[in-house]
Motif scaffolding. Structure first.
Motif, short mmCIF file in Angstrom:
data_model
loop_
_atom_site.label_atom_id
_atom_site.label_comp_id
_atom_site.label_asym_id
_atom_site.label_seq_id
_atom_site.Cartn_x
_atom_site.Cartn_y
_atom_site.Cartn_z
N ASN A 36 -14.69 -12.30 0.85
CA ASN A 36 -13.85 -11.59 -0.11
C ASN A 36 -14.00 -10.08 0.08
OD1 ASN A 36 -12.21 -11.38 -2.65
ND2 ASN A 36 -14.11 -10.46 -3.40
N THR A 37 -15.22 -9.61 0.28
CA THR A 37 -15.46 -8.19 0.50
C THR A 37 -14.77 -7.71 1.77
OG1 THR A 37 -17.59 -8.30 -0.65
CG2 THR A 37 -17.22 -6.42 0.81
N THR A 38 -14.84 -8.52 2.83
CA THR A 38 -14.18 -8.16 4.09
C THR A 38 -12.67 -8.03 3.90
OG1 THR A 38 -15.89 -9.30 5.38
CG2 THR A 38 -13.78 -8.88 6.47
N ALA A 39 -12.07 -8.98 3.19
CA ALA A 39 -10.62 -8.94 2.95
C ALA A 39 -10.25 -7.74 2.08
CB ALA A 39 -10.15 -10.24 2.31
N LEU A 40 -11.02 -7.48 1.03
CA LEU A 40 -10.73 -6.35 0.16
C LEU A 40 -10.83 -5.03 0.91
CD1 LEU A 40 -12.55 -7.34 -3.16
CD2 LEU A 40 -10.09 -7.14 -2.81
N ASP A 41 -11.88 -4.87 1.71
CA ASP A 41 -12.05 -3.63 2.47
C ASP A 41 -10.90 -3.44 3.45
OD1 ASP A 41 -14.39 -3.13 1.14
OD2 ASP A 41 -15.71 -3.84 2.75
N LEU A 42 -10.43 -4.54 4.05
CA LEU A 42 -9.32 -4.43 4.98
C LEU A 42 -8.05 -3.99 4.28
CD1 LEU A 42 -8.03 -4.79 7.73
CD2 LEU A 42 -7.82 -7.24 7.25
N VAL A 43 -7.75 -4.59 3.13
CA VAL A 43 -6.55 -4.20 2.37
C VAL A 43 -6.65 -2.75 1.91
CG1 VAL A 43 -5.14 -4.66 0.33
CG2 VAL A 43 -6.09 -6.57 1.64
N ALA B 190 -0.30 2.64 1.88
CA ALA B 190 0.77 1.63 1.89
C ALA B 190 0.64 0.62 0.76
CB ALA B 190 0.77 0.89 3.23
N VAL B 191 -0.56 0.44 0.23
CA VAL B 191 -0.81 -0.57 -0.80
C VAL B 191 -0.63 0.06 -2.19
CG1 VAL B 191 -2.48 -2.19 -1.77
CG2 VAL B 191 -2.41 -1.79 0.70
N GLU B 192 0.28 -0.49 -2.96
CA GLU B 192 0.53 0.04 -4.30
C GLU B 192 -0.28 -0.67 -5.37
OE1 GLU B 192 4.50 0.74 -5.42
OE2 GLU B 192 4.91 1.99 -3.67
N HIS B 193 -0.49 -1.97 -5.20
CA HIS B 193 -1.29 -2.73 -6.15
C HIS B 193 -2.12 -3.76 -5.41
CE1 HIS B 193 2.02 -1.30 -8.82
NE2 HIS B 193 1.01 -1.12 -9.65
N LEU B 194 -3.36 -3.93 -5.86
CA LEU B 194 -4.25 -4.95 -5.33
C LEU B 194 -4.99 -5.57 -6.50
CD1 LEU B 194 -5.74 -6.45 -3.07
CD2 LEU B 194 -7.32 -4.50 -2.92
N THR B 195 -4.83 -6.87 -6.67
CA THR B 195 -5.46 -7.55 -7.81
C THR B 195 -6.18 -8.81 -7.33
OG1 THR B 195 -3.42 -8.78 -8.27
CG2 THR B 195 -3.76 -6.72 -9.48
N ALA C 101 -1.51 -8.55 -3.10
CA ALA C 101 -1.31 -7.15 -2.71
C ALA C 101 0.19 -6.86 -2.65
CB ALA C 101 -1.95 -6.86 -1.36
N GLU C 102 0.57 -5.69 -3.13
CA GLU C 102 1.95 -5.22 -3.05
C GLU C 102 2.00 -3.97 -2.19
OE1 GLU C 102 3.60 -4.57 -6.89
OE2 GLU C 102 3.63 -6.70 -7.43
N ASP D 62 5.10 0.02 2.44
CA ASP D 62 5.25 0.35 3.86
C ASP D 62 5.30 -0.95 4.65
OD1 ASP D 62 4.91 1.05 6.55
OD2 ASP D 62 3.58 2.73 6.09
N PHE D 63 6.49 -1.32 5.14
CA PHE D 63 6.65 -2.62 5.77
C PHE D 63 6.10 -2.66 7.20
CE2 PHE D 63 10.54 -3.09 2.82
CZ PHE D 63 9.68 -3.35 1.75
N THR D 64 5.93 -1.51 7.81
CA THR D 64 5.26 -1.48 9.12
C THR D 64 3.79 -1.82 8.95
OG1 THR D 64 6.81 0.18 9.95
CG2 THR D 64 4.73 -0.07 11.12
N ALA D 65 3.16 -1.21 7.96
CA ALA D 65 1.77 -1.54 7.65
C ALA D 65 1.63 -2.97 7.17
CB ALA D 65 1.23 -0.57 6.58
N LEU D 66 2.65 -3.48 6.48
CA LEU D 66 2.62 -4.86 6.00
C LEU D 66 2.49 -5.83 7.16
CD1 LEU D 66 3.18 -7.08 3.80
CD2 LEU D 66 5.60 -6.81 4.38
N ALA D 67 3.25 -5.63 8.22
CA ALA D 67 3.20 -6.55 9.36
C ALA D 67 1.81 -6.56 9.99
CB ALA D 67 4.25 -6.13 10.39
#
Length: 231
Positions: free
Chosen positions: A56-63, A69-74, A104-105, A108-113
């Protein structure tokens, strides 16, 4: 206005005209949402929890590394469930299952990919989405509503003109349906990712995400009085 003019059925002096107006416009998506599910499994409860926490920590740090580019992370639900042996006397725990859901919302759709691919490449991590949408303050729904009103007014004038008269006053304007937004085609298309030929230590190539056109629709009902036609 006289009481007769406000009759729900109209009068010979103030005939009532009811029309409907609808509009549908295309808009570019502004927000993309992805869902991330992180899992862990093991015989020991504490080890399973430690593995889940680490992943979970690895995924959170990556996001969070895509901060602009990330507007919301819950973080959603967190579960750690024991799995019992199917046979035998008594309750014996065979293994433990842990799961964490993240949402995550991104705008930036380039960063999304890139982020979607990197998340999917993590250990025991599932990525769902993206789901495309407009911002709450997007002007597209208001534009659709205005066009629906203009369509209703145009129809009313056409009917009145067919009777050789004109509309006199607006009696009621009703929104006959909530604003609807839906994608016009498939949400994404997978690009030429050559996984079978890639080296295990090489980072995965980003998916080719193609944001769809969103259809935004609105419907209204309007009632007008007309000046008495000569029939």
């Amino acid at each position: 206005m006289t009481p007769a003019a406000t009759s729900p059925h109209g009068t010979p002096e103030a005939p009532l005209l009811t029309v409907h107006g609808e509009a549908e416009i295309d808009a570019e998506p502004e927000i993309a949402r992805i869902s991330v599910t992180i899992t862990a499994r093991g015989r020991d409860r504490r080890t399973t929890l430690d593995d889940l926490t680490r992943r979970n920590t690895t995924a959170l740090d990556l996001v969070k590394s895509y901060a602009d580019a990330v507007e919301h992370l819950t973080t959603g639900t967190i579960t750690l469930t024991p799995e019992l042996t199917p046979h035998g006397r008594g309750e014996r725990v065979r293994s433990h299952h842990g799961r964490v859901h993240l949402t995550a919302e991104l705008s930036d759709f380039t960063a999304l990919a890139e982020l979607t691919t990197r998340l999917a490449d993590l250990e025991l991590t599932q990525v769902d989405g993206p789901w495309w949408s407009l911002r709450p303050d997007s002007p597209a729904p208001a534009q659709a509503r205005r066009q629906a009103v203009h369509e209703a007014l145009r129809r009313a004038r056409e009917y009145a003109d067919a009777l050789g008269t004109t509309i006199a006053a607006l009696i009621e304007l009703a929104d006959t349906g909530a604003d609807h937004t839906h994608p016009g085609r498939a949400p994404f298309e997978r690009g030429g990712r050559r996984t079978a030929l890639a080296h295990p230590d090489e980072p995965a190539q980003p998916l080719d995400l193609e944001p769809p056109r969103l259809h935004v629709s609105a419907q209204v009902s309007a009632q007008f009085t007309m000046r008495p036609p000569q029939i």
